[in-house]
Design an enzyme around this catalytic site. Structure first.
Site, PDB file in Angstrom:
ATOM      1  CG  ASP A  80      57.673  25.225  18.597  1.00  0.00           C
ATOM      2  OD1 ASP A  80      57.951  24.025  18.440  1.00  0.00           O
ATOM      3  OD2 ASP A  80      57.476  25.729  19.714  1.00  0.00           O
ATOM      4  CB  CYS A 121      64.481  24.890  17.071  1.00  0.00           C
ATOM      5  SG  CYS A 121      65.251  25.731  15.660  1.00  0.00           S
ATOM      6  CG  ASP A 122      60.906  27.031  19.754  1.00  0.00           C
ATOM      7  OD1 ASP A 122      61.862  27.359  19.031  1.00  0.00           O
ATOM      8  OD2 ASP A 122      59.869  27.671  19.809  1.00  0.00           O
ATOM      9  CE  LYS A 123      58.131  24.041  22.956  1.00  0.00           C
ATOM     10  NZ  LYS A 123      58.467  24.882  21.819  1.00  0.00           N
ATOM     11  CB  CYS A 196      63.072  32.302  14.230  1.00  0.00           C
ATOM     12  SG  CYS A 196      62.325  31.078  13.136  1.00  0.00           S
ATOM     13  CD  GLU A 447      55.198  27.960  20.836  1.00  0.00           C
ATOM     14  OE1 GLU A 447      56.185  27.839  21.569  1.00  0.00           O
ATOM     15  OE2 GLU A 447      55.256  28.345  19.657  1.00  0.00           O
ATOM     16  CB  SER A 473      55.227  31.795  19.600  1.00  0.00           C
ATOM     17  OG  SER A 473      56.410  32.258  18.993  1.00  0.00           O
TER      18      SER A 473
END
Length: 557
Positions: A80, A121-123, A196, A447, A473
């Site tokens: 992202d 990570c995110d998704k 992150c 985002e 985000s």
């Protein structure tokens, strides 16, 4: 114990299948064992994923020690941070569904008996969760772990992270940071592999895997570079063999009680608003749907216990050092807020609490009787601009901005908004509206970290609100209201706002309203015609046709 893999390796008619497995190096002795998928999102481009080869090897070792035969399967990922603020971000949320589809195809196509999922990570985390719920074979999750925080010059002062760069770019334009200072953060904010280092979306979701019961304690907080992470991965490989023996499956674990517990932890964490989107989709896939009203109720009853970056100064590493997610669960249980009917990879929720959950330290994680706030860190808003709801990270909002009325500054894309903000075109008191960025309208619900960071960098985060049918985000802070539903492309009221209209954002009151008469509102609705779709081919066009609204989790059934 009947194994699915017997479909491909048992009986005279399966000689061709066995021959193909032997081409992989599988022996006759191994052919008698369970076949276990190790579903890995390792790649070279995402910092949170370029260490997953080490995690995968450890998982495979654990599976083999416990009597299984592991096979690595790969899937995609989108970073992202790298995708932010350009066309690439259209593909981030879409990748969640692609990952779920790829899990289903690979697992069902090869009749695996069990699986270990390695996201970071995110998704990727919710994508694998959705796939695991569809296929419903014994599964354990183990992430690659969070990145260590960056250090300031000389190691003094607060730590630094990626969010400092997004804010800093606007600070340079505003003249409050030098290019040399920005370059220092560019070189030091992301010191190595891992997701992150704040309680952003990736780490929020990896922590919530613990609350859901699908991952071992430490999944969300053990740093990526620690040897403890490798040991955790080996134990995950061993644990999945135990679940296979007991026939414990994702739908046994991620039931109504687990979803309740994850919502409670989410409100106590103060993590990313993206968790609302993802947990809503996960609950739908699990067969226990939740609504924005359910989230509102969770916020009202659950205390806020953590204030980690970006909401506060402490890095996620501090939570690891005081015991991780289990300390949060301990404090919630002291208030009777956890559903003890939940099943976890560690056994019953009561067994989990008895063996894994120490009391909070009182500083990094507040105790249940001394919370940061008696209400949760996320807040649901309704009103004539968001009949189906919107969401804000209340914990990251300046108290001065809990209620704000100002003139609308209307933009039909993120790019339009950023151009105006960065040129100094937004004034204190304004309400920035970014629309046609929802699941269908974006498409892909981009985002809006860059506009919120630009507002912050320009020194406007305590005087300007932002609302969007897109999302934010986990690094976003300030009065930023996302997921406004229905979205503009679906005829939602956010599409009716005109430049200069008065808008009231009332976070404590849970309201988001356009201050025009009912007659004017009705006239605008009657005249409204949404624009044509932005994409007419490829995966984005397909996604736009199939996706639900944000309040339903942007779920593709």
């Amino acid at each position: 114990m009947e194994l699915r893999s017997e479909q491909v390796r048992c009986g005279v008619m399966r000689a061709p299948h066995r021959s193909l497995l032997k081409a992989d190096g599988v022996t006759d002795e191994e052919m008698k064992r369970p076949l276990v998928a190790v579903f890995n999102s390792r790649n070279d481009i995402i910092p949170g994923h370029n260490n997953l080869d080490k995690i995968c090897e450890a998982v495979k070792a654990g599976i083999y020690m416990a009597g299984g035969v592991p096979f690595e399967i790969s899937t995609i990922g989108v970073c992202d941070g790298i995708a932010m603020n350009h066309e690439g971000m259209h593909y981030s949320l879409v990748s969640r569904e692609v990952i779920a589809d790829s899990f289903e195809c690979a697992i069902q196509g090869h009749a695996f008996d069990a699986a270990v999922c390695i996201p970071n990570c995110d998704k990727i985390v919710p994508g694998m969760l959705l796939g695991a719920l569809r296929v419903n074979i014994p599964t354990v999750f183990v992430s690659g772990g969070p990145m260590l925080p960056g250090k300031q010059r000389g190691g003094a002062g607060p730590t630094t992270d990626l969010n400092v760069l997004f804010d800093g770019a606007a600070q340079v334009q505003a003249g409050t940071m030098t290019e040399e200072e920005l370059k220092f953060h560019e070189d030091h904010a992301c010191p190595g592999c891992g997701s992150c280092s704040g309680l952003f979306t990736a780490n929020s979701m990896n922590c919530l895997c613990e609350a859901l019961g699908i991952a071992l304690p430490g999944n969300g907080t053990i740093p990526a570079v620690y040897a403890e992470r490798i040991r955790l991965a080996k134990h995950a490989g061993m644990k999945v063999m135990e679940l296979l023996e007991k026939d414990v499956r994702p739908r046994d674990i991620i039931g109504e009680a687990a979803i309740h517990n994850a919502m409670e932890c989410d409100m106590a964490f103060g993590g990313s608003t993206n968790t609302v989107l993802h947990l809503t989709a996960i609950a739908q896939q699990a067969g226990h749907p939740i609504t924005m009203d359910d989230w509102d109720a969770a916020s009202a009853r659950t205390p806020h216990l953590l204030k980690l970056q970006p909401s506060g100064p402490r890095p996620l590493l501090d939570l690891y050092e005081v015991g991780g997610v289990p300390v949060v669960m301990h404090e919630l249980n002291e208030l009777g807020l956890l559903d003890l009917n939940a099943i976890t990879v560690m056994g019953s929720m009561q067994e989990y609490l008895d063996t894994c959950c120490p009391a909070a330290d009182g500083e990094v994680c507040r105790t249940h009787d001394n919370p940061l706030s008696p209400q949760g860190a996320l807040r649901v808003l309704h009103g004539n601009l968001a009949p189906d709801g919107g969401i804000v990270k209340k914990a990251a909002v300046d108290p001065f901005m809990m209620k704000h009325t100002g003139p609308a500054r209307v933009f039909n894309s993120e790019e339009e908004a950023c151009a105006c903000i960065n040129s100094g075109g937004i004034n204190p008191g304004d309400v920035v509206v970014i629309r046609y960025e929802g699941p269908k309208g974006g498409p892909g619900m981009r985002e809006m970290l860059t506009p919120t960071s630009s507002i912050c960098g320009m020194g406007l985060s305590s005087s300007v609100a932002l609302i969007t049918d897109g999302r934010f985000s986990g690094a976003t802070k300030g009065p930023a209201i996302g997921h406004v539903s229905p979205e503009a492309a679906a005829g939602g009221p956010i599409g009716l706002i005109q430049e200069g209209d008065s808008i009231t954002v009332d976070i404590e009151g849970g309201q988001l309203n356009l201050n025009i008469s009912d007659q004017e509102f009705a006239a605008r609705q009657a005249a409204f015609v949404p624009p044509a779709p932005k994409h007419d081919h490829g995966v984005l066009a397909k996604y736009a046709r199939m996706v639900s609204s944000a309040d339903k989790g942007a779920f593709v059934s």
